[in-house]
Design a protein around this motif. Sequence first.
Motif, mmCIF file in Angstrom:
data_model
loop_
_atom_site.group_PDB
_atom_site.id
_atom_site.type_symbol
_atom_site.label_atom_id
_atom_site.label_comp_id
_atom_site.label_asym_id
_atom_site.label_seq_id
_atom_site.Cartn_x
_atom_site.Cartn_y
_atom_site.Cartn_z
ATOM 1 N N LEU A 7 0.720 -1.269 -0.010
ATOM 2 C CA LEU A 7 -0.133 0.092 0.270
ATOM 3 C C LEU A 7 0.890 1.163 0.049
ATOM 4 C CD1 LEU A 7 -2.653 -1.021 2.768
ATOM 5 C CD2 LEU A 7 -2.814 -1.367 0.152
ATOM 6 N N ALA A 8 0.608 2.287 -0.837
ATOM 7 C CA ALA A 8 1.299 3.250 -1.081
ATOM 8 C C ALA A 8 1.157 4.388 -0.185
ATOM 9 C CB ALA A 8 1.280 3.882 -2.593
ATOM 10 N N THR A 9 1.237 4.054 1.072
ATOM 11 C CA THR A 9 1.206 5.104 2.338
ATOM 12 C C THR A 9 1.701 4.799 3.433
ATOM 13 O OG1 THR A 9 -0.538 6.073 3.690
ATOM 14 C CG2 THR A 9 -0.960 3.901 3.284
ATOM 15 N N GLU A 38 6.905 -0.243 5.789
ATOM 16 C CA GLU A 38 7.461 -1.475 5.998
ATOM 17 C C GLU A 38 8.709 -1.939 4.961
ATOM 18 O OE1 GLU A 38 4.562 -4.797 7.470
ATOM 19 O OE2 GLU A 38 3.035 -3.171 7.240
ATOM 20 N N LEU A 39 8.686 -1.094 3.792
ATOM 21 C CA LEU A 39 9.549 -1.600 2.821
ATOM 22 C C LEU A 39 10.756 -0.432 2.903
ATOM 23 C CD1 LEU A 39 7.301 -2.383 -0.088
ATOM 24 C CD2 LEU A 39 8.558 -4.046 1.695
ATOM 25 N N ALA A 40 11.988 -0.572 2.934
ATOM 26 C CA ALA A 40 13.240 0.315 2.960
ATOM 27 C C ALA A 40 13.285 0.863 1.516
ATOM 28 C CB ALA A 40 14.410 -0.638 3.140
ATOM 29 N N GLU A 41 12.823 0.135 0.409
ATOM 30 C CA GLU A 41 12.999 0.715 -0.730
ATOM 31 C C GLU A 41 11.625 1.472 -1.216
ATOM 32 O OE1 GLU A 41 11.578 -3.609 -1.498
ATOM 33 O OE2 GLU A 41 12.667 -2.366 -0.002
ATOM 34 N N ALA A 42 10.841 1.701 -0.466
ATOM 35 C CA ALA A 42 9.584 2.618 -0.833
ATOM 36 C C ALA A 42 9.995 3.992 -1.042
ATOM 37 C CB ALA A 42 8.580 2.501 0.404
ATOM 38 N N PRO A 43 9.774 4.513 -2.288
ATOM 39 C CA PRO A 43 9.964 6.131 -2.296
ATOM 40 C C PRO A 43 8.928 6.938 -1.712
ATOM 41 C CG PRO A 43 8.931 5.288 -4.284
ATOM 42 C CD PRO A 43 9.159 4.111 -3.264
#
Length: 211
Positions: A7-9, A38-43
């Motif tokens: 989820l993009a939030t 929860e994702l280190a690579e999420a921009p």
Amino acid sequence: MSARVVLATRNEHKVHELRRILADLVEELDLEVVGAGELAEAPEVPETEVTFLGNARLKAVALARASGLPALADDSGLAVEVLGGSPGVFSARWSGSHAGVGASRAQVDRANLDLLLEQVADVPDEHRAAAFVCAAVLALPDGRVDGVQGRVEGSLARAPRGEHGFGYDPVFVPTGDTRTLAEYTDEEKNAVSHRGNAFRALAPVLRERLG
């Protein structure tokens, strides 16, 4: 093995709400739903578009590319008739710097709400119509993108009421009721909300793409 969907939030209120809205589909398709936090690579994706659908697409596509996972994004806001549809895509940052540097999400939400109520303080009840609007987008790492939109009509209360929800929920009264969304239970809100309507409309696409 469960398929992962991100989820993009990073807004925990929204992650919680979306997980509840998607609960039946998550079980049906055996999905693992994680938030971007929860994702280190999420921009971090600036919301530079002028429509809800445009901003949701930006976020979903960027997250799908960065994570290699199917990404769900939404962009939503409050459209007040007497304000020409504003705050609209600026709903989350309507108060600008009024909340103060380093303000928490709750403080920003309250500043947004207080400013809105101040702006419509002299507007008669019969002209306080508003709608919550939500665009929901699914983006896949292979470039496929699908989007839908949902809304709920209502009006603005004169003062915040209720302990649930977030954002403008305490002042939004859905048409046909006297309660604000912040006075609804989670189940009641998800059954009528703009976000619930949008993601229910997206459900057939999720079944097709992820099933």
